[in-house]
Design a protein around this motif. Structure first.
Motif, PDB file in Angstrom:
ATOM      1  N   SER A 172       1.882   8.327  -9.546  1.00 51.24           N
ATOM      2  CA  SER A 172       0.777   7.448  -9.136  1.00 51.24           C
ATOM      3  C   SER A 172      -0.477   8.261  -8.843  1.00 51.24           C
ATOM      4  O   SER A 172      -1.601   7.814  -9.147  1.00 51.24           O
ATOM      5  CB  SER A 172       1.189   6.638  -7.902  1.00 51.24           C
ATOM      6  N   TRP A 179       0.079   2.194  -8.290  1.00 51.64           N
ATOM      7  CA  TRP A 179       0.516   2.462  -6.926  1.00 51.64           C
ATOM      8  C   TRP A 179       1.412   1.353  -6.378  1.00 51.64           C
ATOM      9  O   TRP A 179       2.275   1.598  -5.539  1.00 51.64           O
ATOM     10  CB  TRP A 179      -0.699   2.651  -6.017  1.00 51.64           C
ATOM     11  N   THR A 182       5.027   2.149  -6.947  1.00 61.30           N
ATOM     12  CA  THR A 182       5.520   3.157  -5.997  1.00 61.30           C
ATOM     13  C   THR A 182       5.747   2.554  -4.622  1.00 61.30           C
ATOM     14  O   THR A 182       6.761   2.829  -3.967  1.00 61.30           O
ATOM     15  CB  THR A 182       4.503   4.318  -5.895  1.00 61.30           C
TER      16      THR A 182
END
Length: 279
Positions: A172, A179, A182
């Motif tokens: 990321s 993101w 994640t």
């Protein structure tokens, strides 16, 4: 009485003292003392194995002031502690330690030369693959060969989340992975770990088949993103990651359901036990 030898009446001393000495000895309650030859003969017979061995009763031994050896020796406790400490260094725990040591090496390889060099990314993928493979073997070895230790119970999940978290954050950070992916994966992993600790008083949530598929899907998807893939492989890794995210969310919700059921059962069992104790 005539015809009774002096030795039968207690030996020469009894013969000299007469009947009065024998009666006074019996009246005083003292047992007649055996001659020294009798003790030496008894000891010799005991050594020769003629007399049976006398077992020492623990209670009697303590009453008599004899140490029966019921307390464990201090050296035995130290030796047992040394054995338990040495058991930590088994093959399963060594694999877990290797996985922990691979985390900083993986990050260094992943970010080398700006993080976009295909060669360094290949080395990073190799480190990630070794970590994921050891994750498959250390738990199996620990359960199969009875190598389960407290260190392994704590270090194994930490190593799993460390290598996966490092890979997701690096991807990321380099812009290769959104993101939110994640955050979803790491949030689920940390949340389920915390949930396990919260309900451990009621029982243990077992690992499900879906959880194992989730781990496999995450490993394959992240591994494909670590490599500098192009063409149809780059497109394929998107769908593999999408499947891994779905498995992550679904299995996370299933763990929450199991935790709720386990907590309700635990509360009901405790309430029933209290009612039975009061009745």
């Amino acid at each position: 009485m005539t015809g009774v030898p002096a030795s039968a009446a207690g030996g020469p001393s009894a013969a000299k003292g007469g009947p009065v000495g024998g009666v006074s000895g019996a009246a005083s309650g003292a047992a007649p003392s055996a001659p020294p030859d009798a003790f030496s003969a008894t000891a010799a017979e005991a050594r020769a194995g003629v007399l049976p061995a006398v077992a020492v009763v623990p209670g009697a031994a303590s009453d008599a002031g004899i140490d029966s050896g019921s307390k464990p020796a201090r050296g035995a406790k130290i030796a047992a502690a040394a054995v338990n400490q040495a058991s930590v260094w088994n093959i399963a725990n060594l694999l877990t330690m290797l996985r922990l040591l691979l985390v900083p090496g993986f990050v260094a390889l992943m970010l080398a030369d700006g993080g976009y060099d295909p060669a360094w990314r290949s080395f990073a993928w190799a480190a990630f693959a070794v970590a994921m493979i050891t994750d498959l073997f250390d738990g199996h070895l620990a359960r199969t060969y009875n190598l389960v230790t407290d260190f392994g119970k704590i270090a194994d999940p930490i190593a799993d989340k460390a290598i996966m978290g490092a890979a997701l954050i690096c991807l990321s950070g380099l812009g290769d992975l959104p993101w939110w992916v994640t955050i979803v994966i790491l949030g689920r992993e940390l949340g389920i770990t915390l949930l396990r600790f919260l309900v451990i008083r009621y029982g243990v949530i077992p690992a499900s088949r879906g959880g194992k598929l989730k781990t496999l899907g995450q490993g394959i998807a992240v591994g494909m993103y670590i490599l500098a893939l192009t063409g149809w492989l780059a497109t394929a890794r998107f769908w593999v990651m999408a499947l891994a995210v779905v498995l992550t969310v679904v299995t996370g919700l299933d763990y929450v359901r199991q935790a709720i059921v386990l907590r309700r059962q635990g509360i009901a069992e405790r309430k029933a036990a209290l009612e039975e104790a009061e009745a």
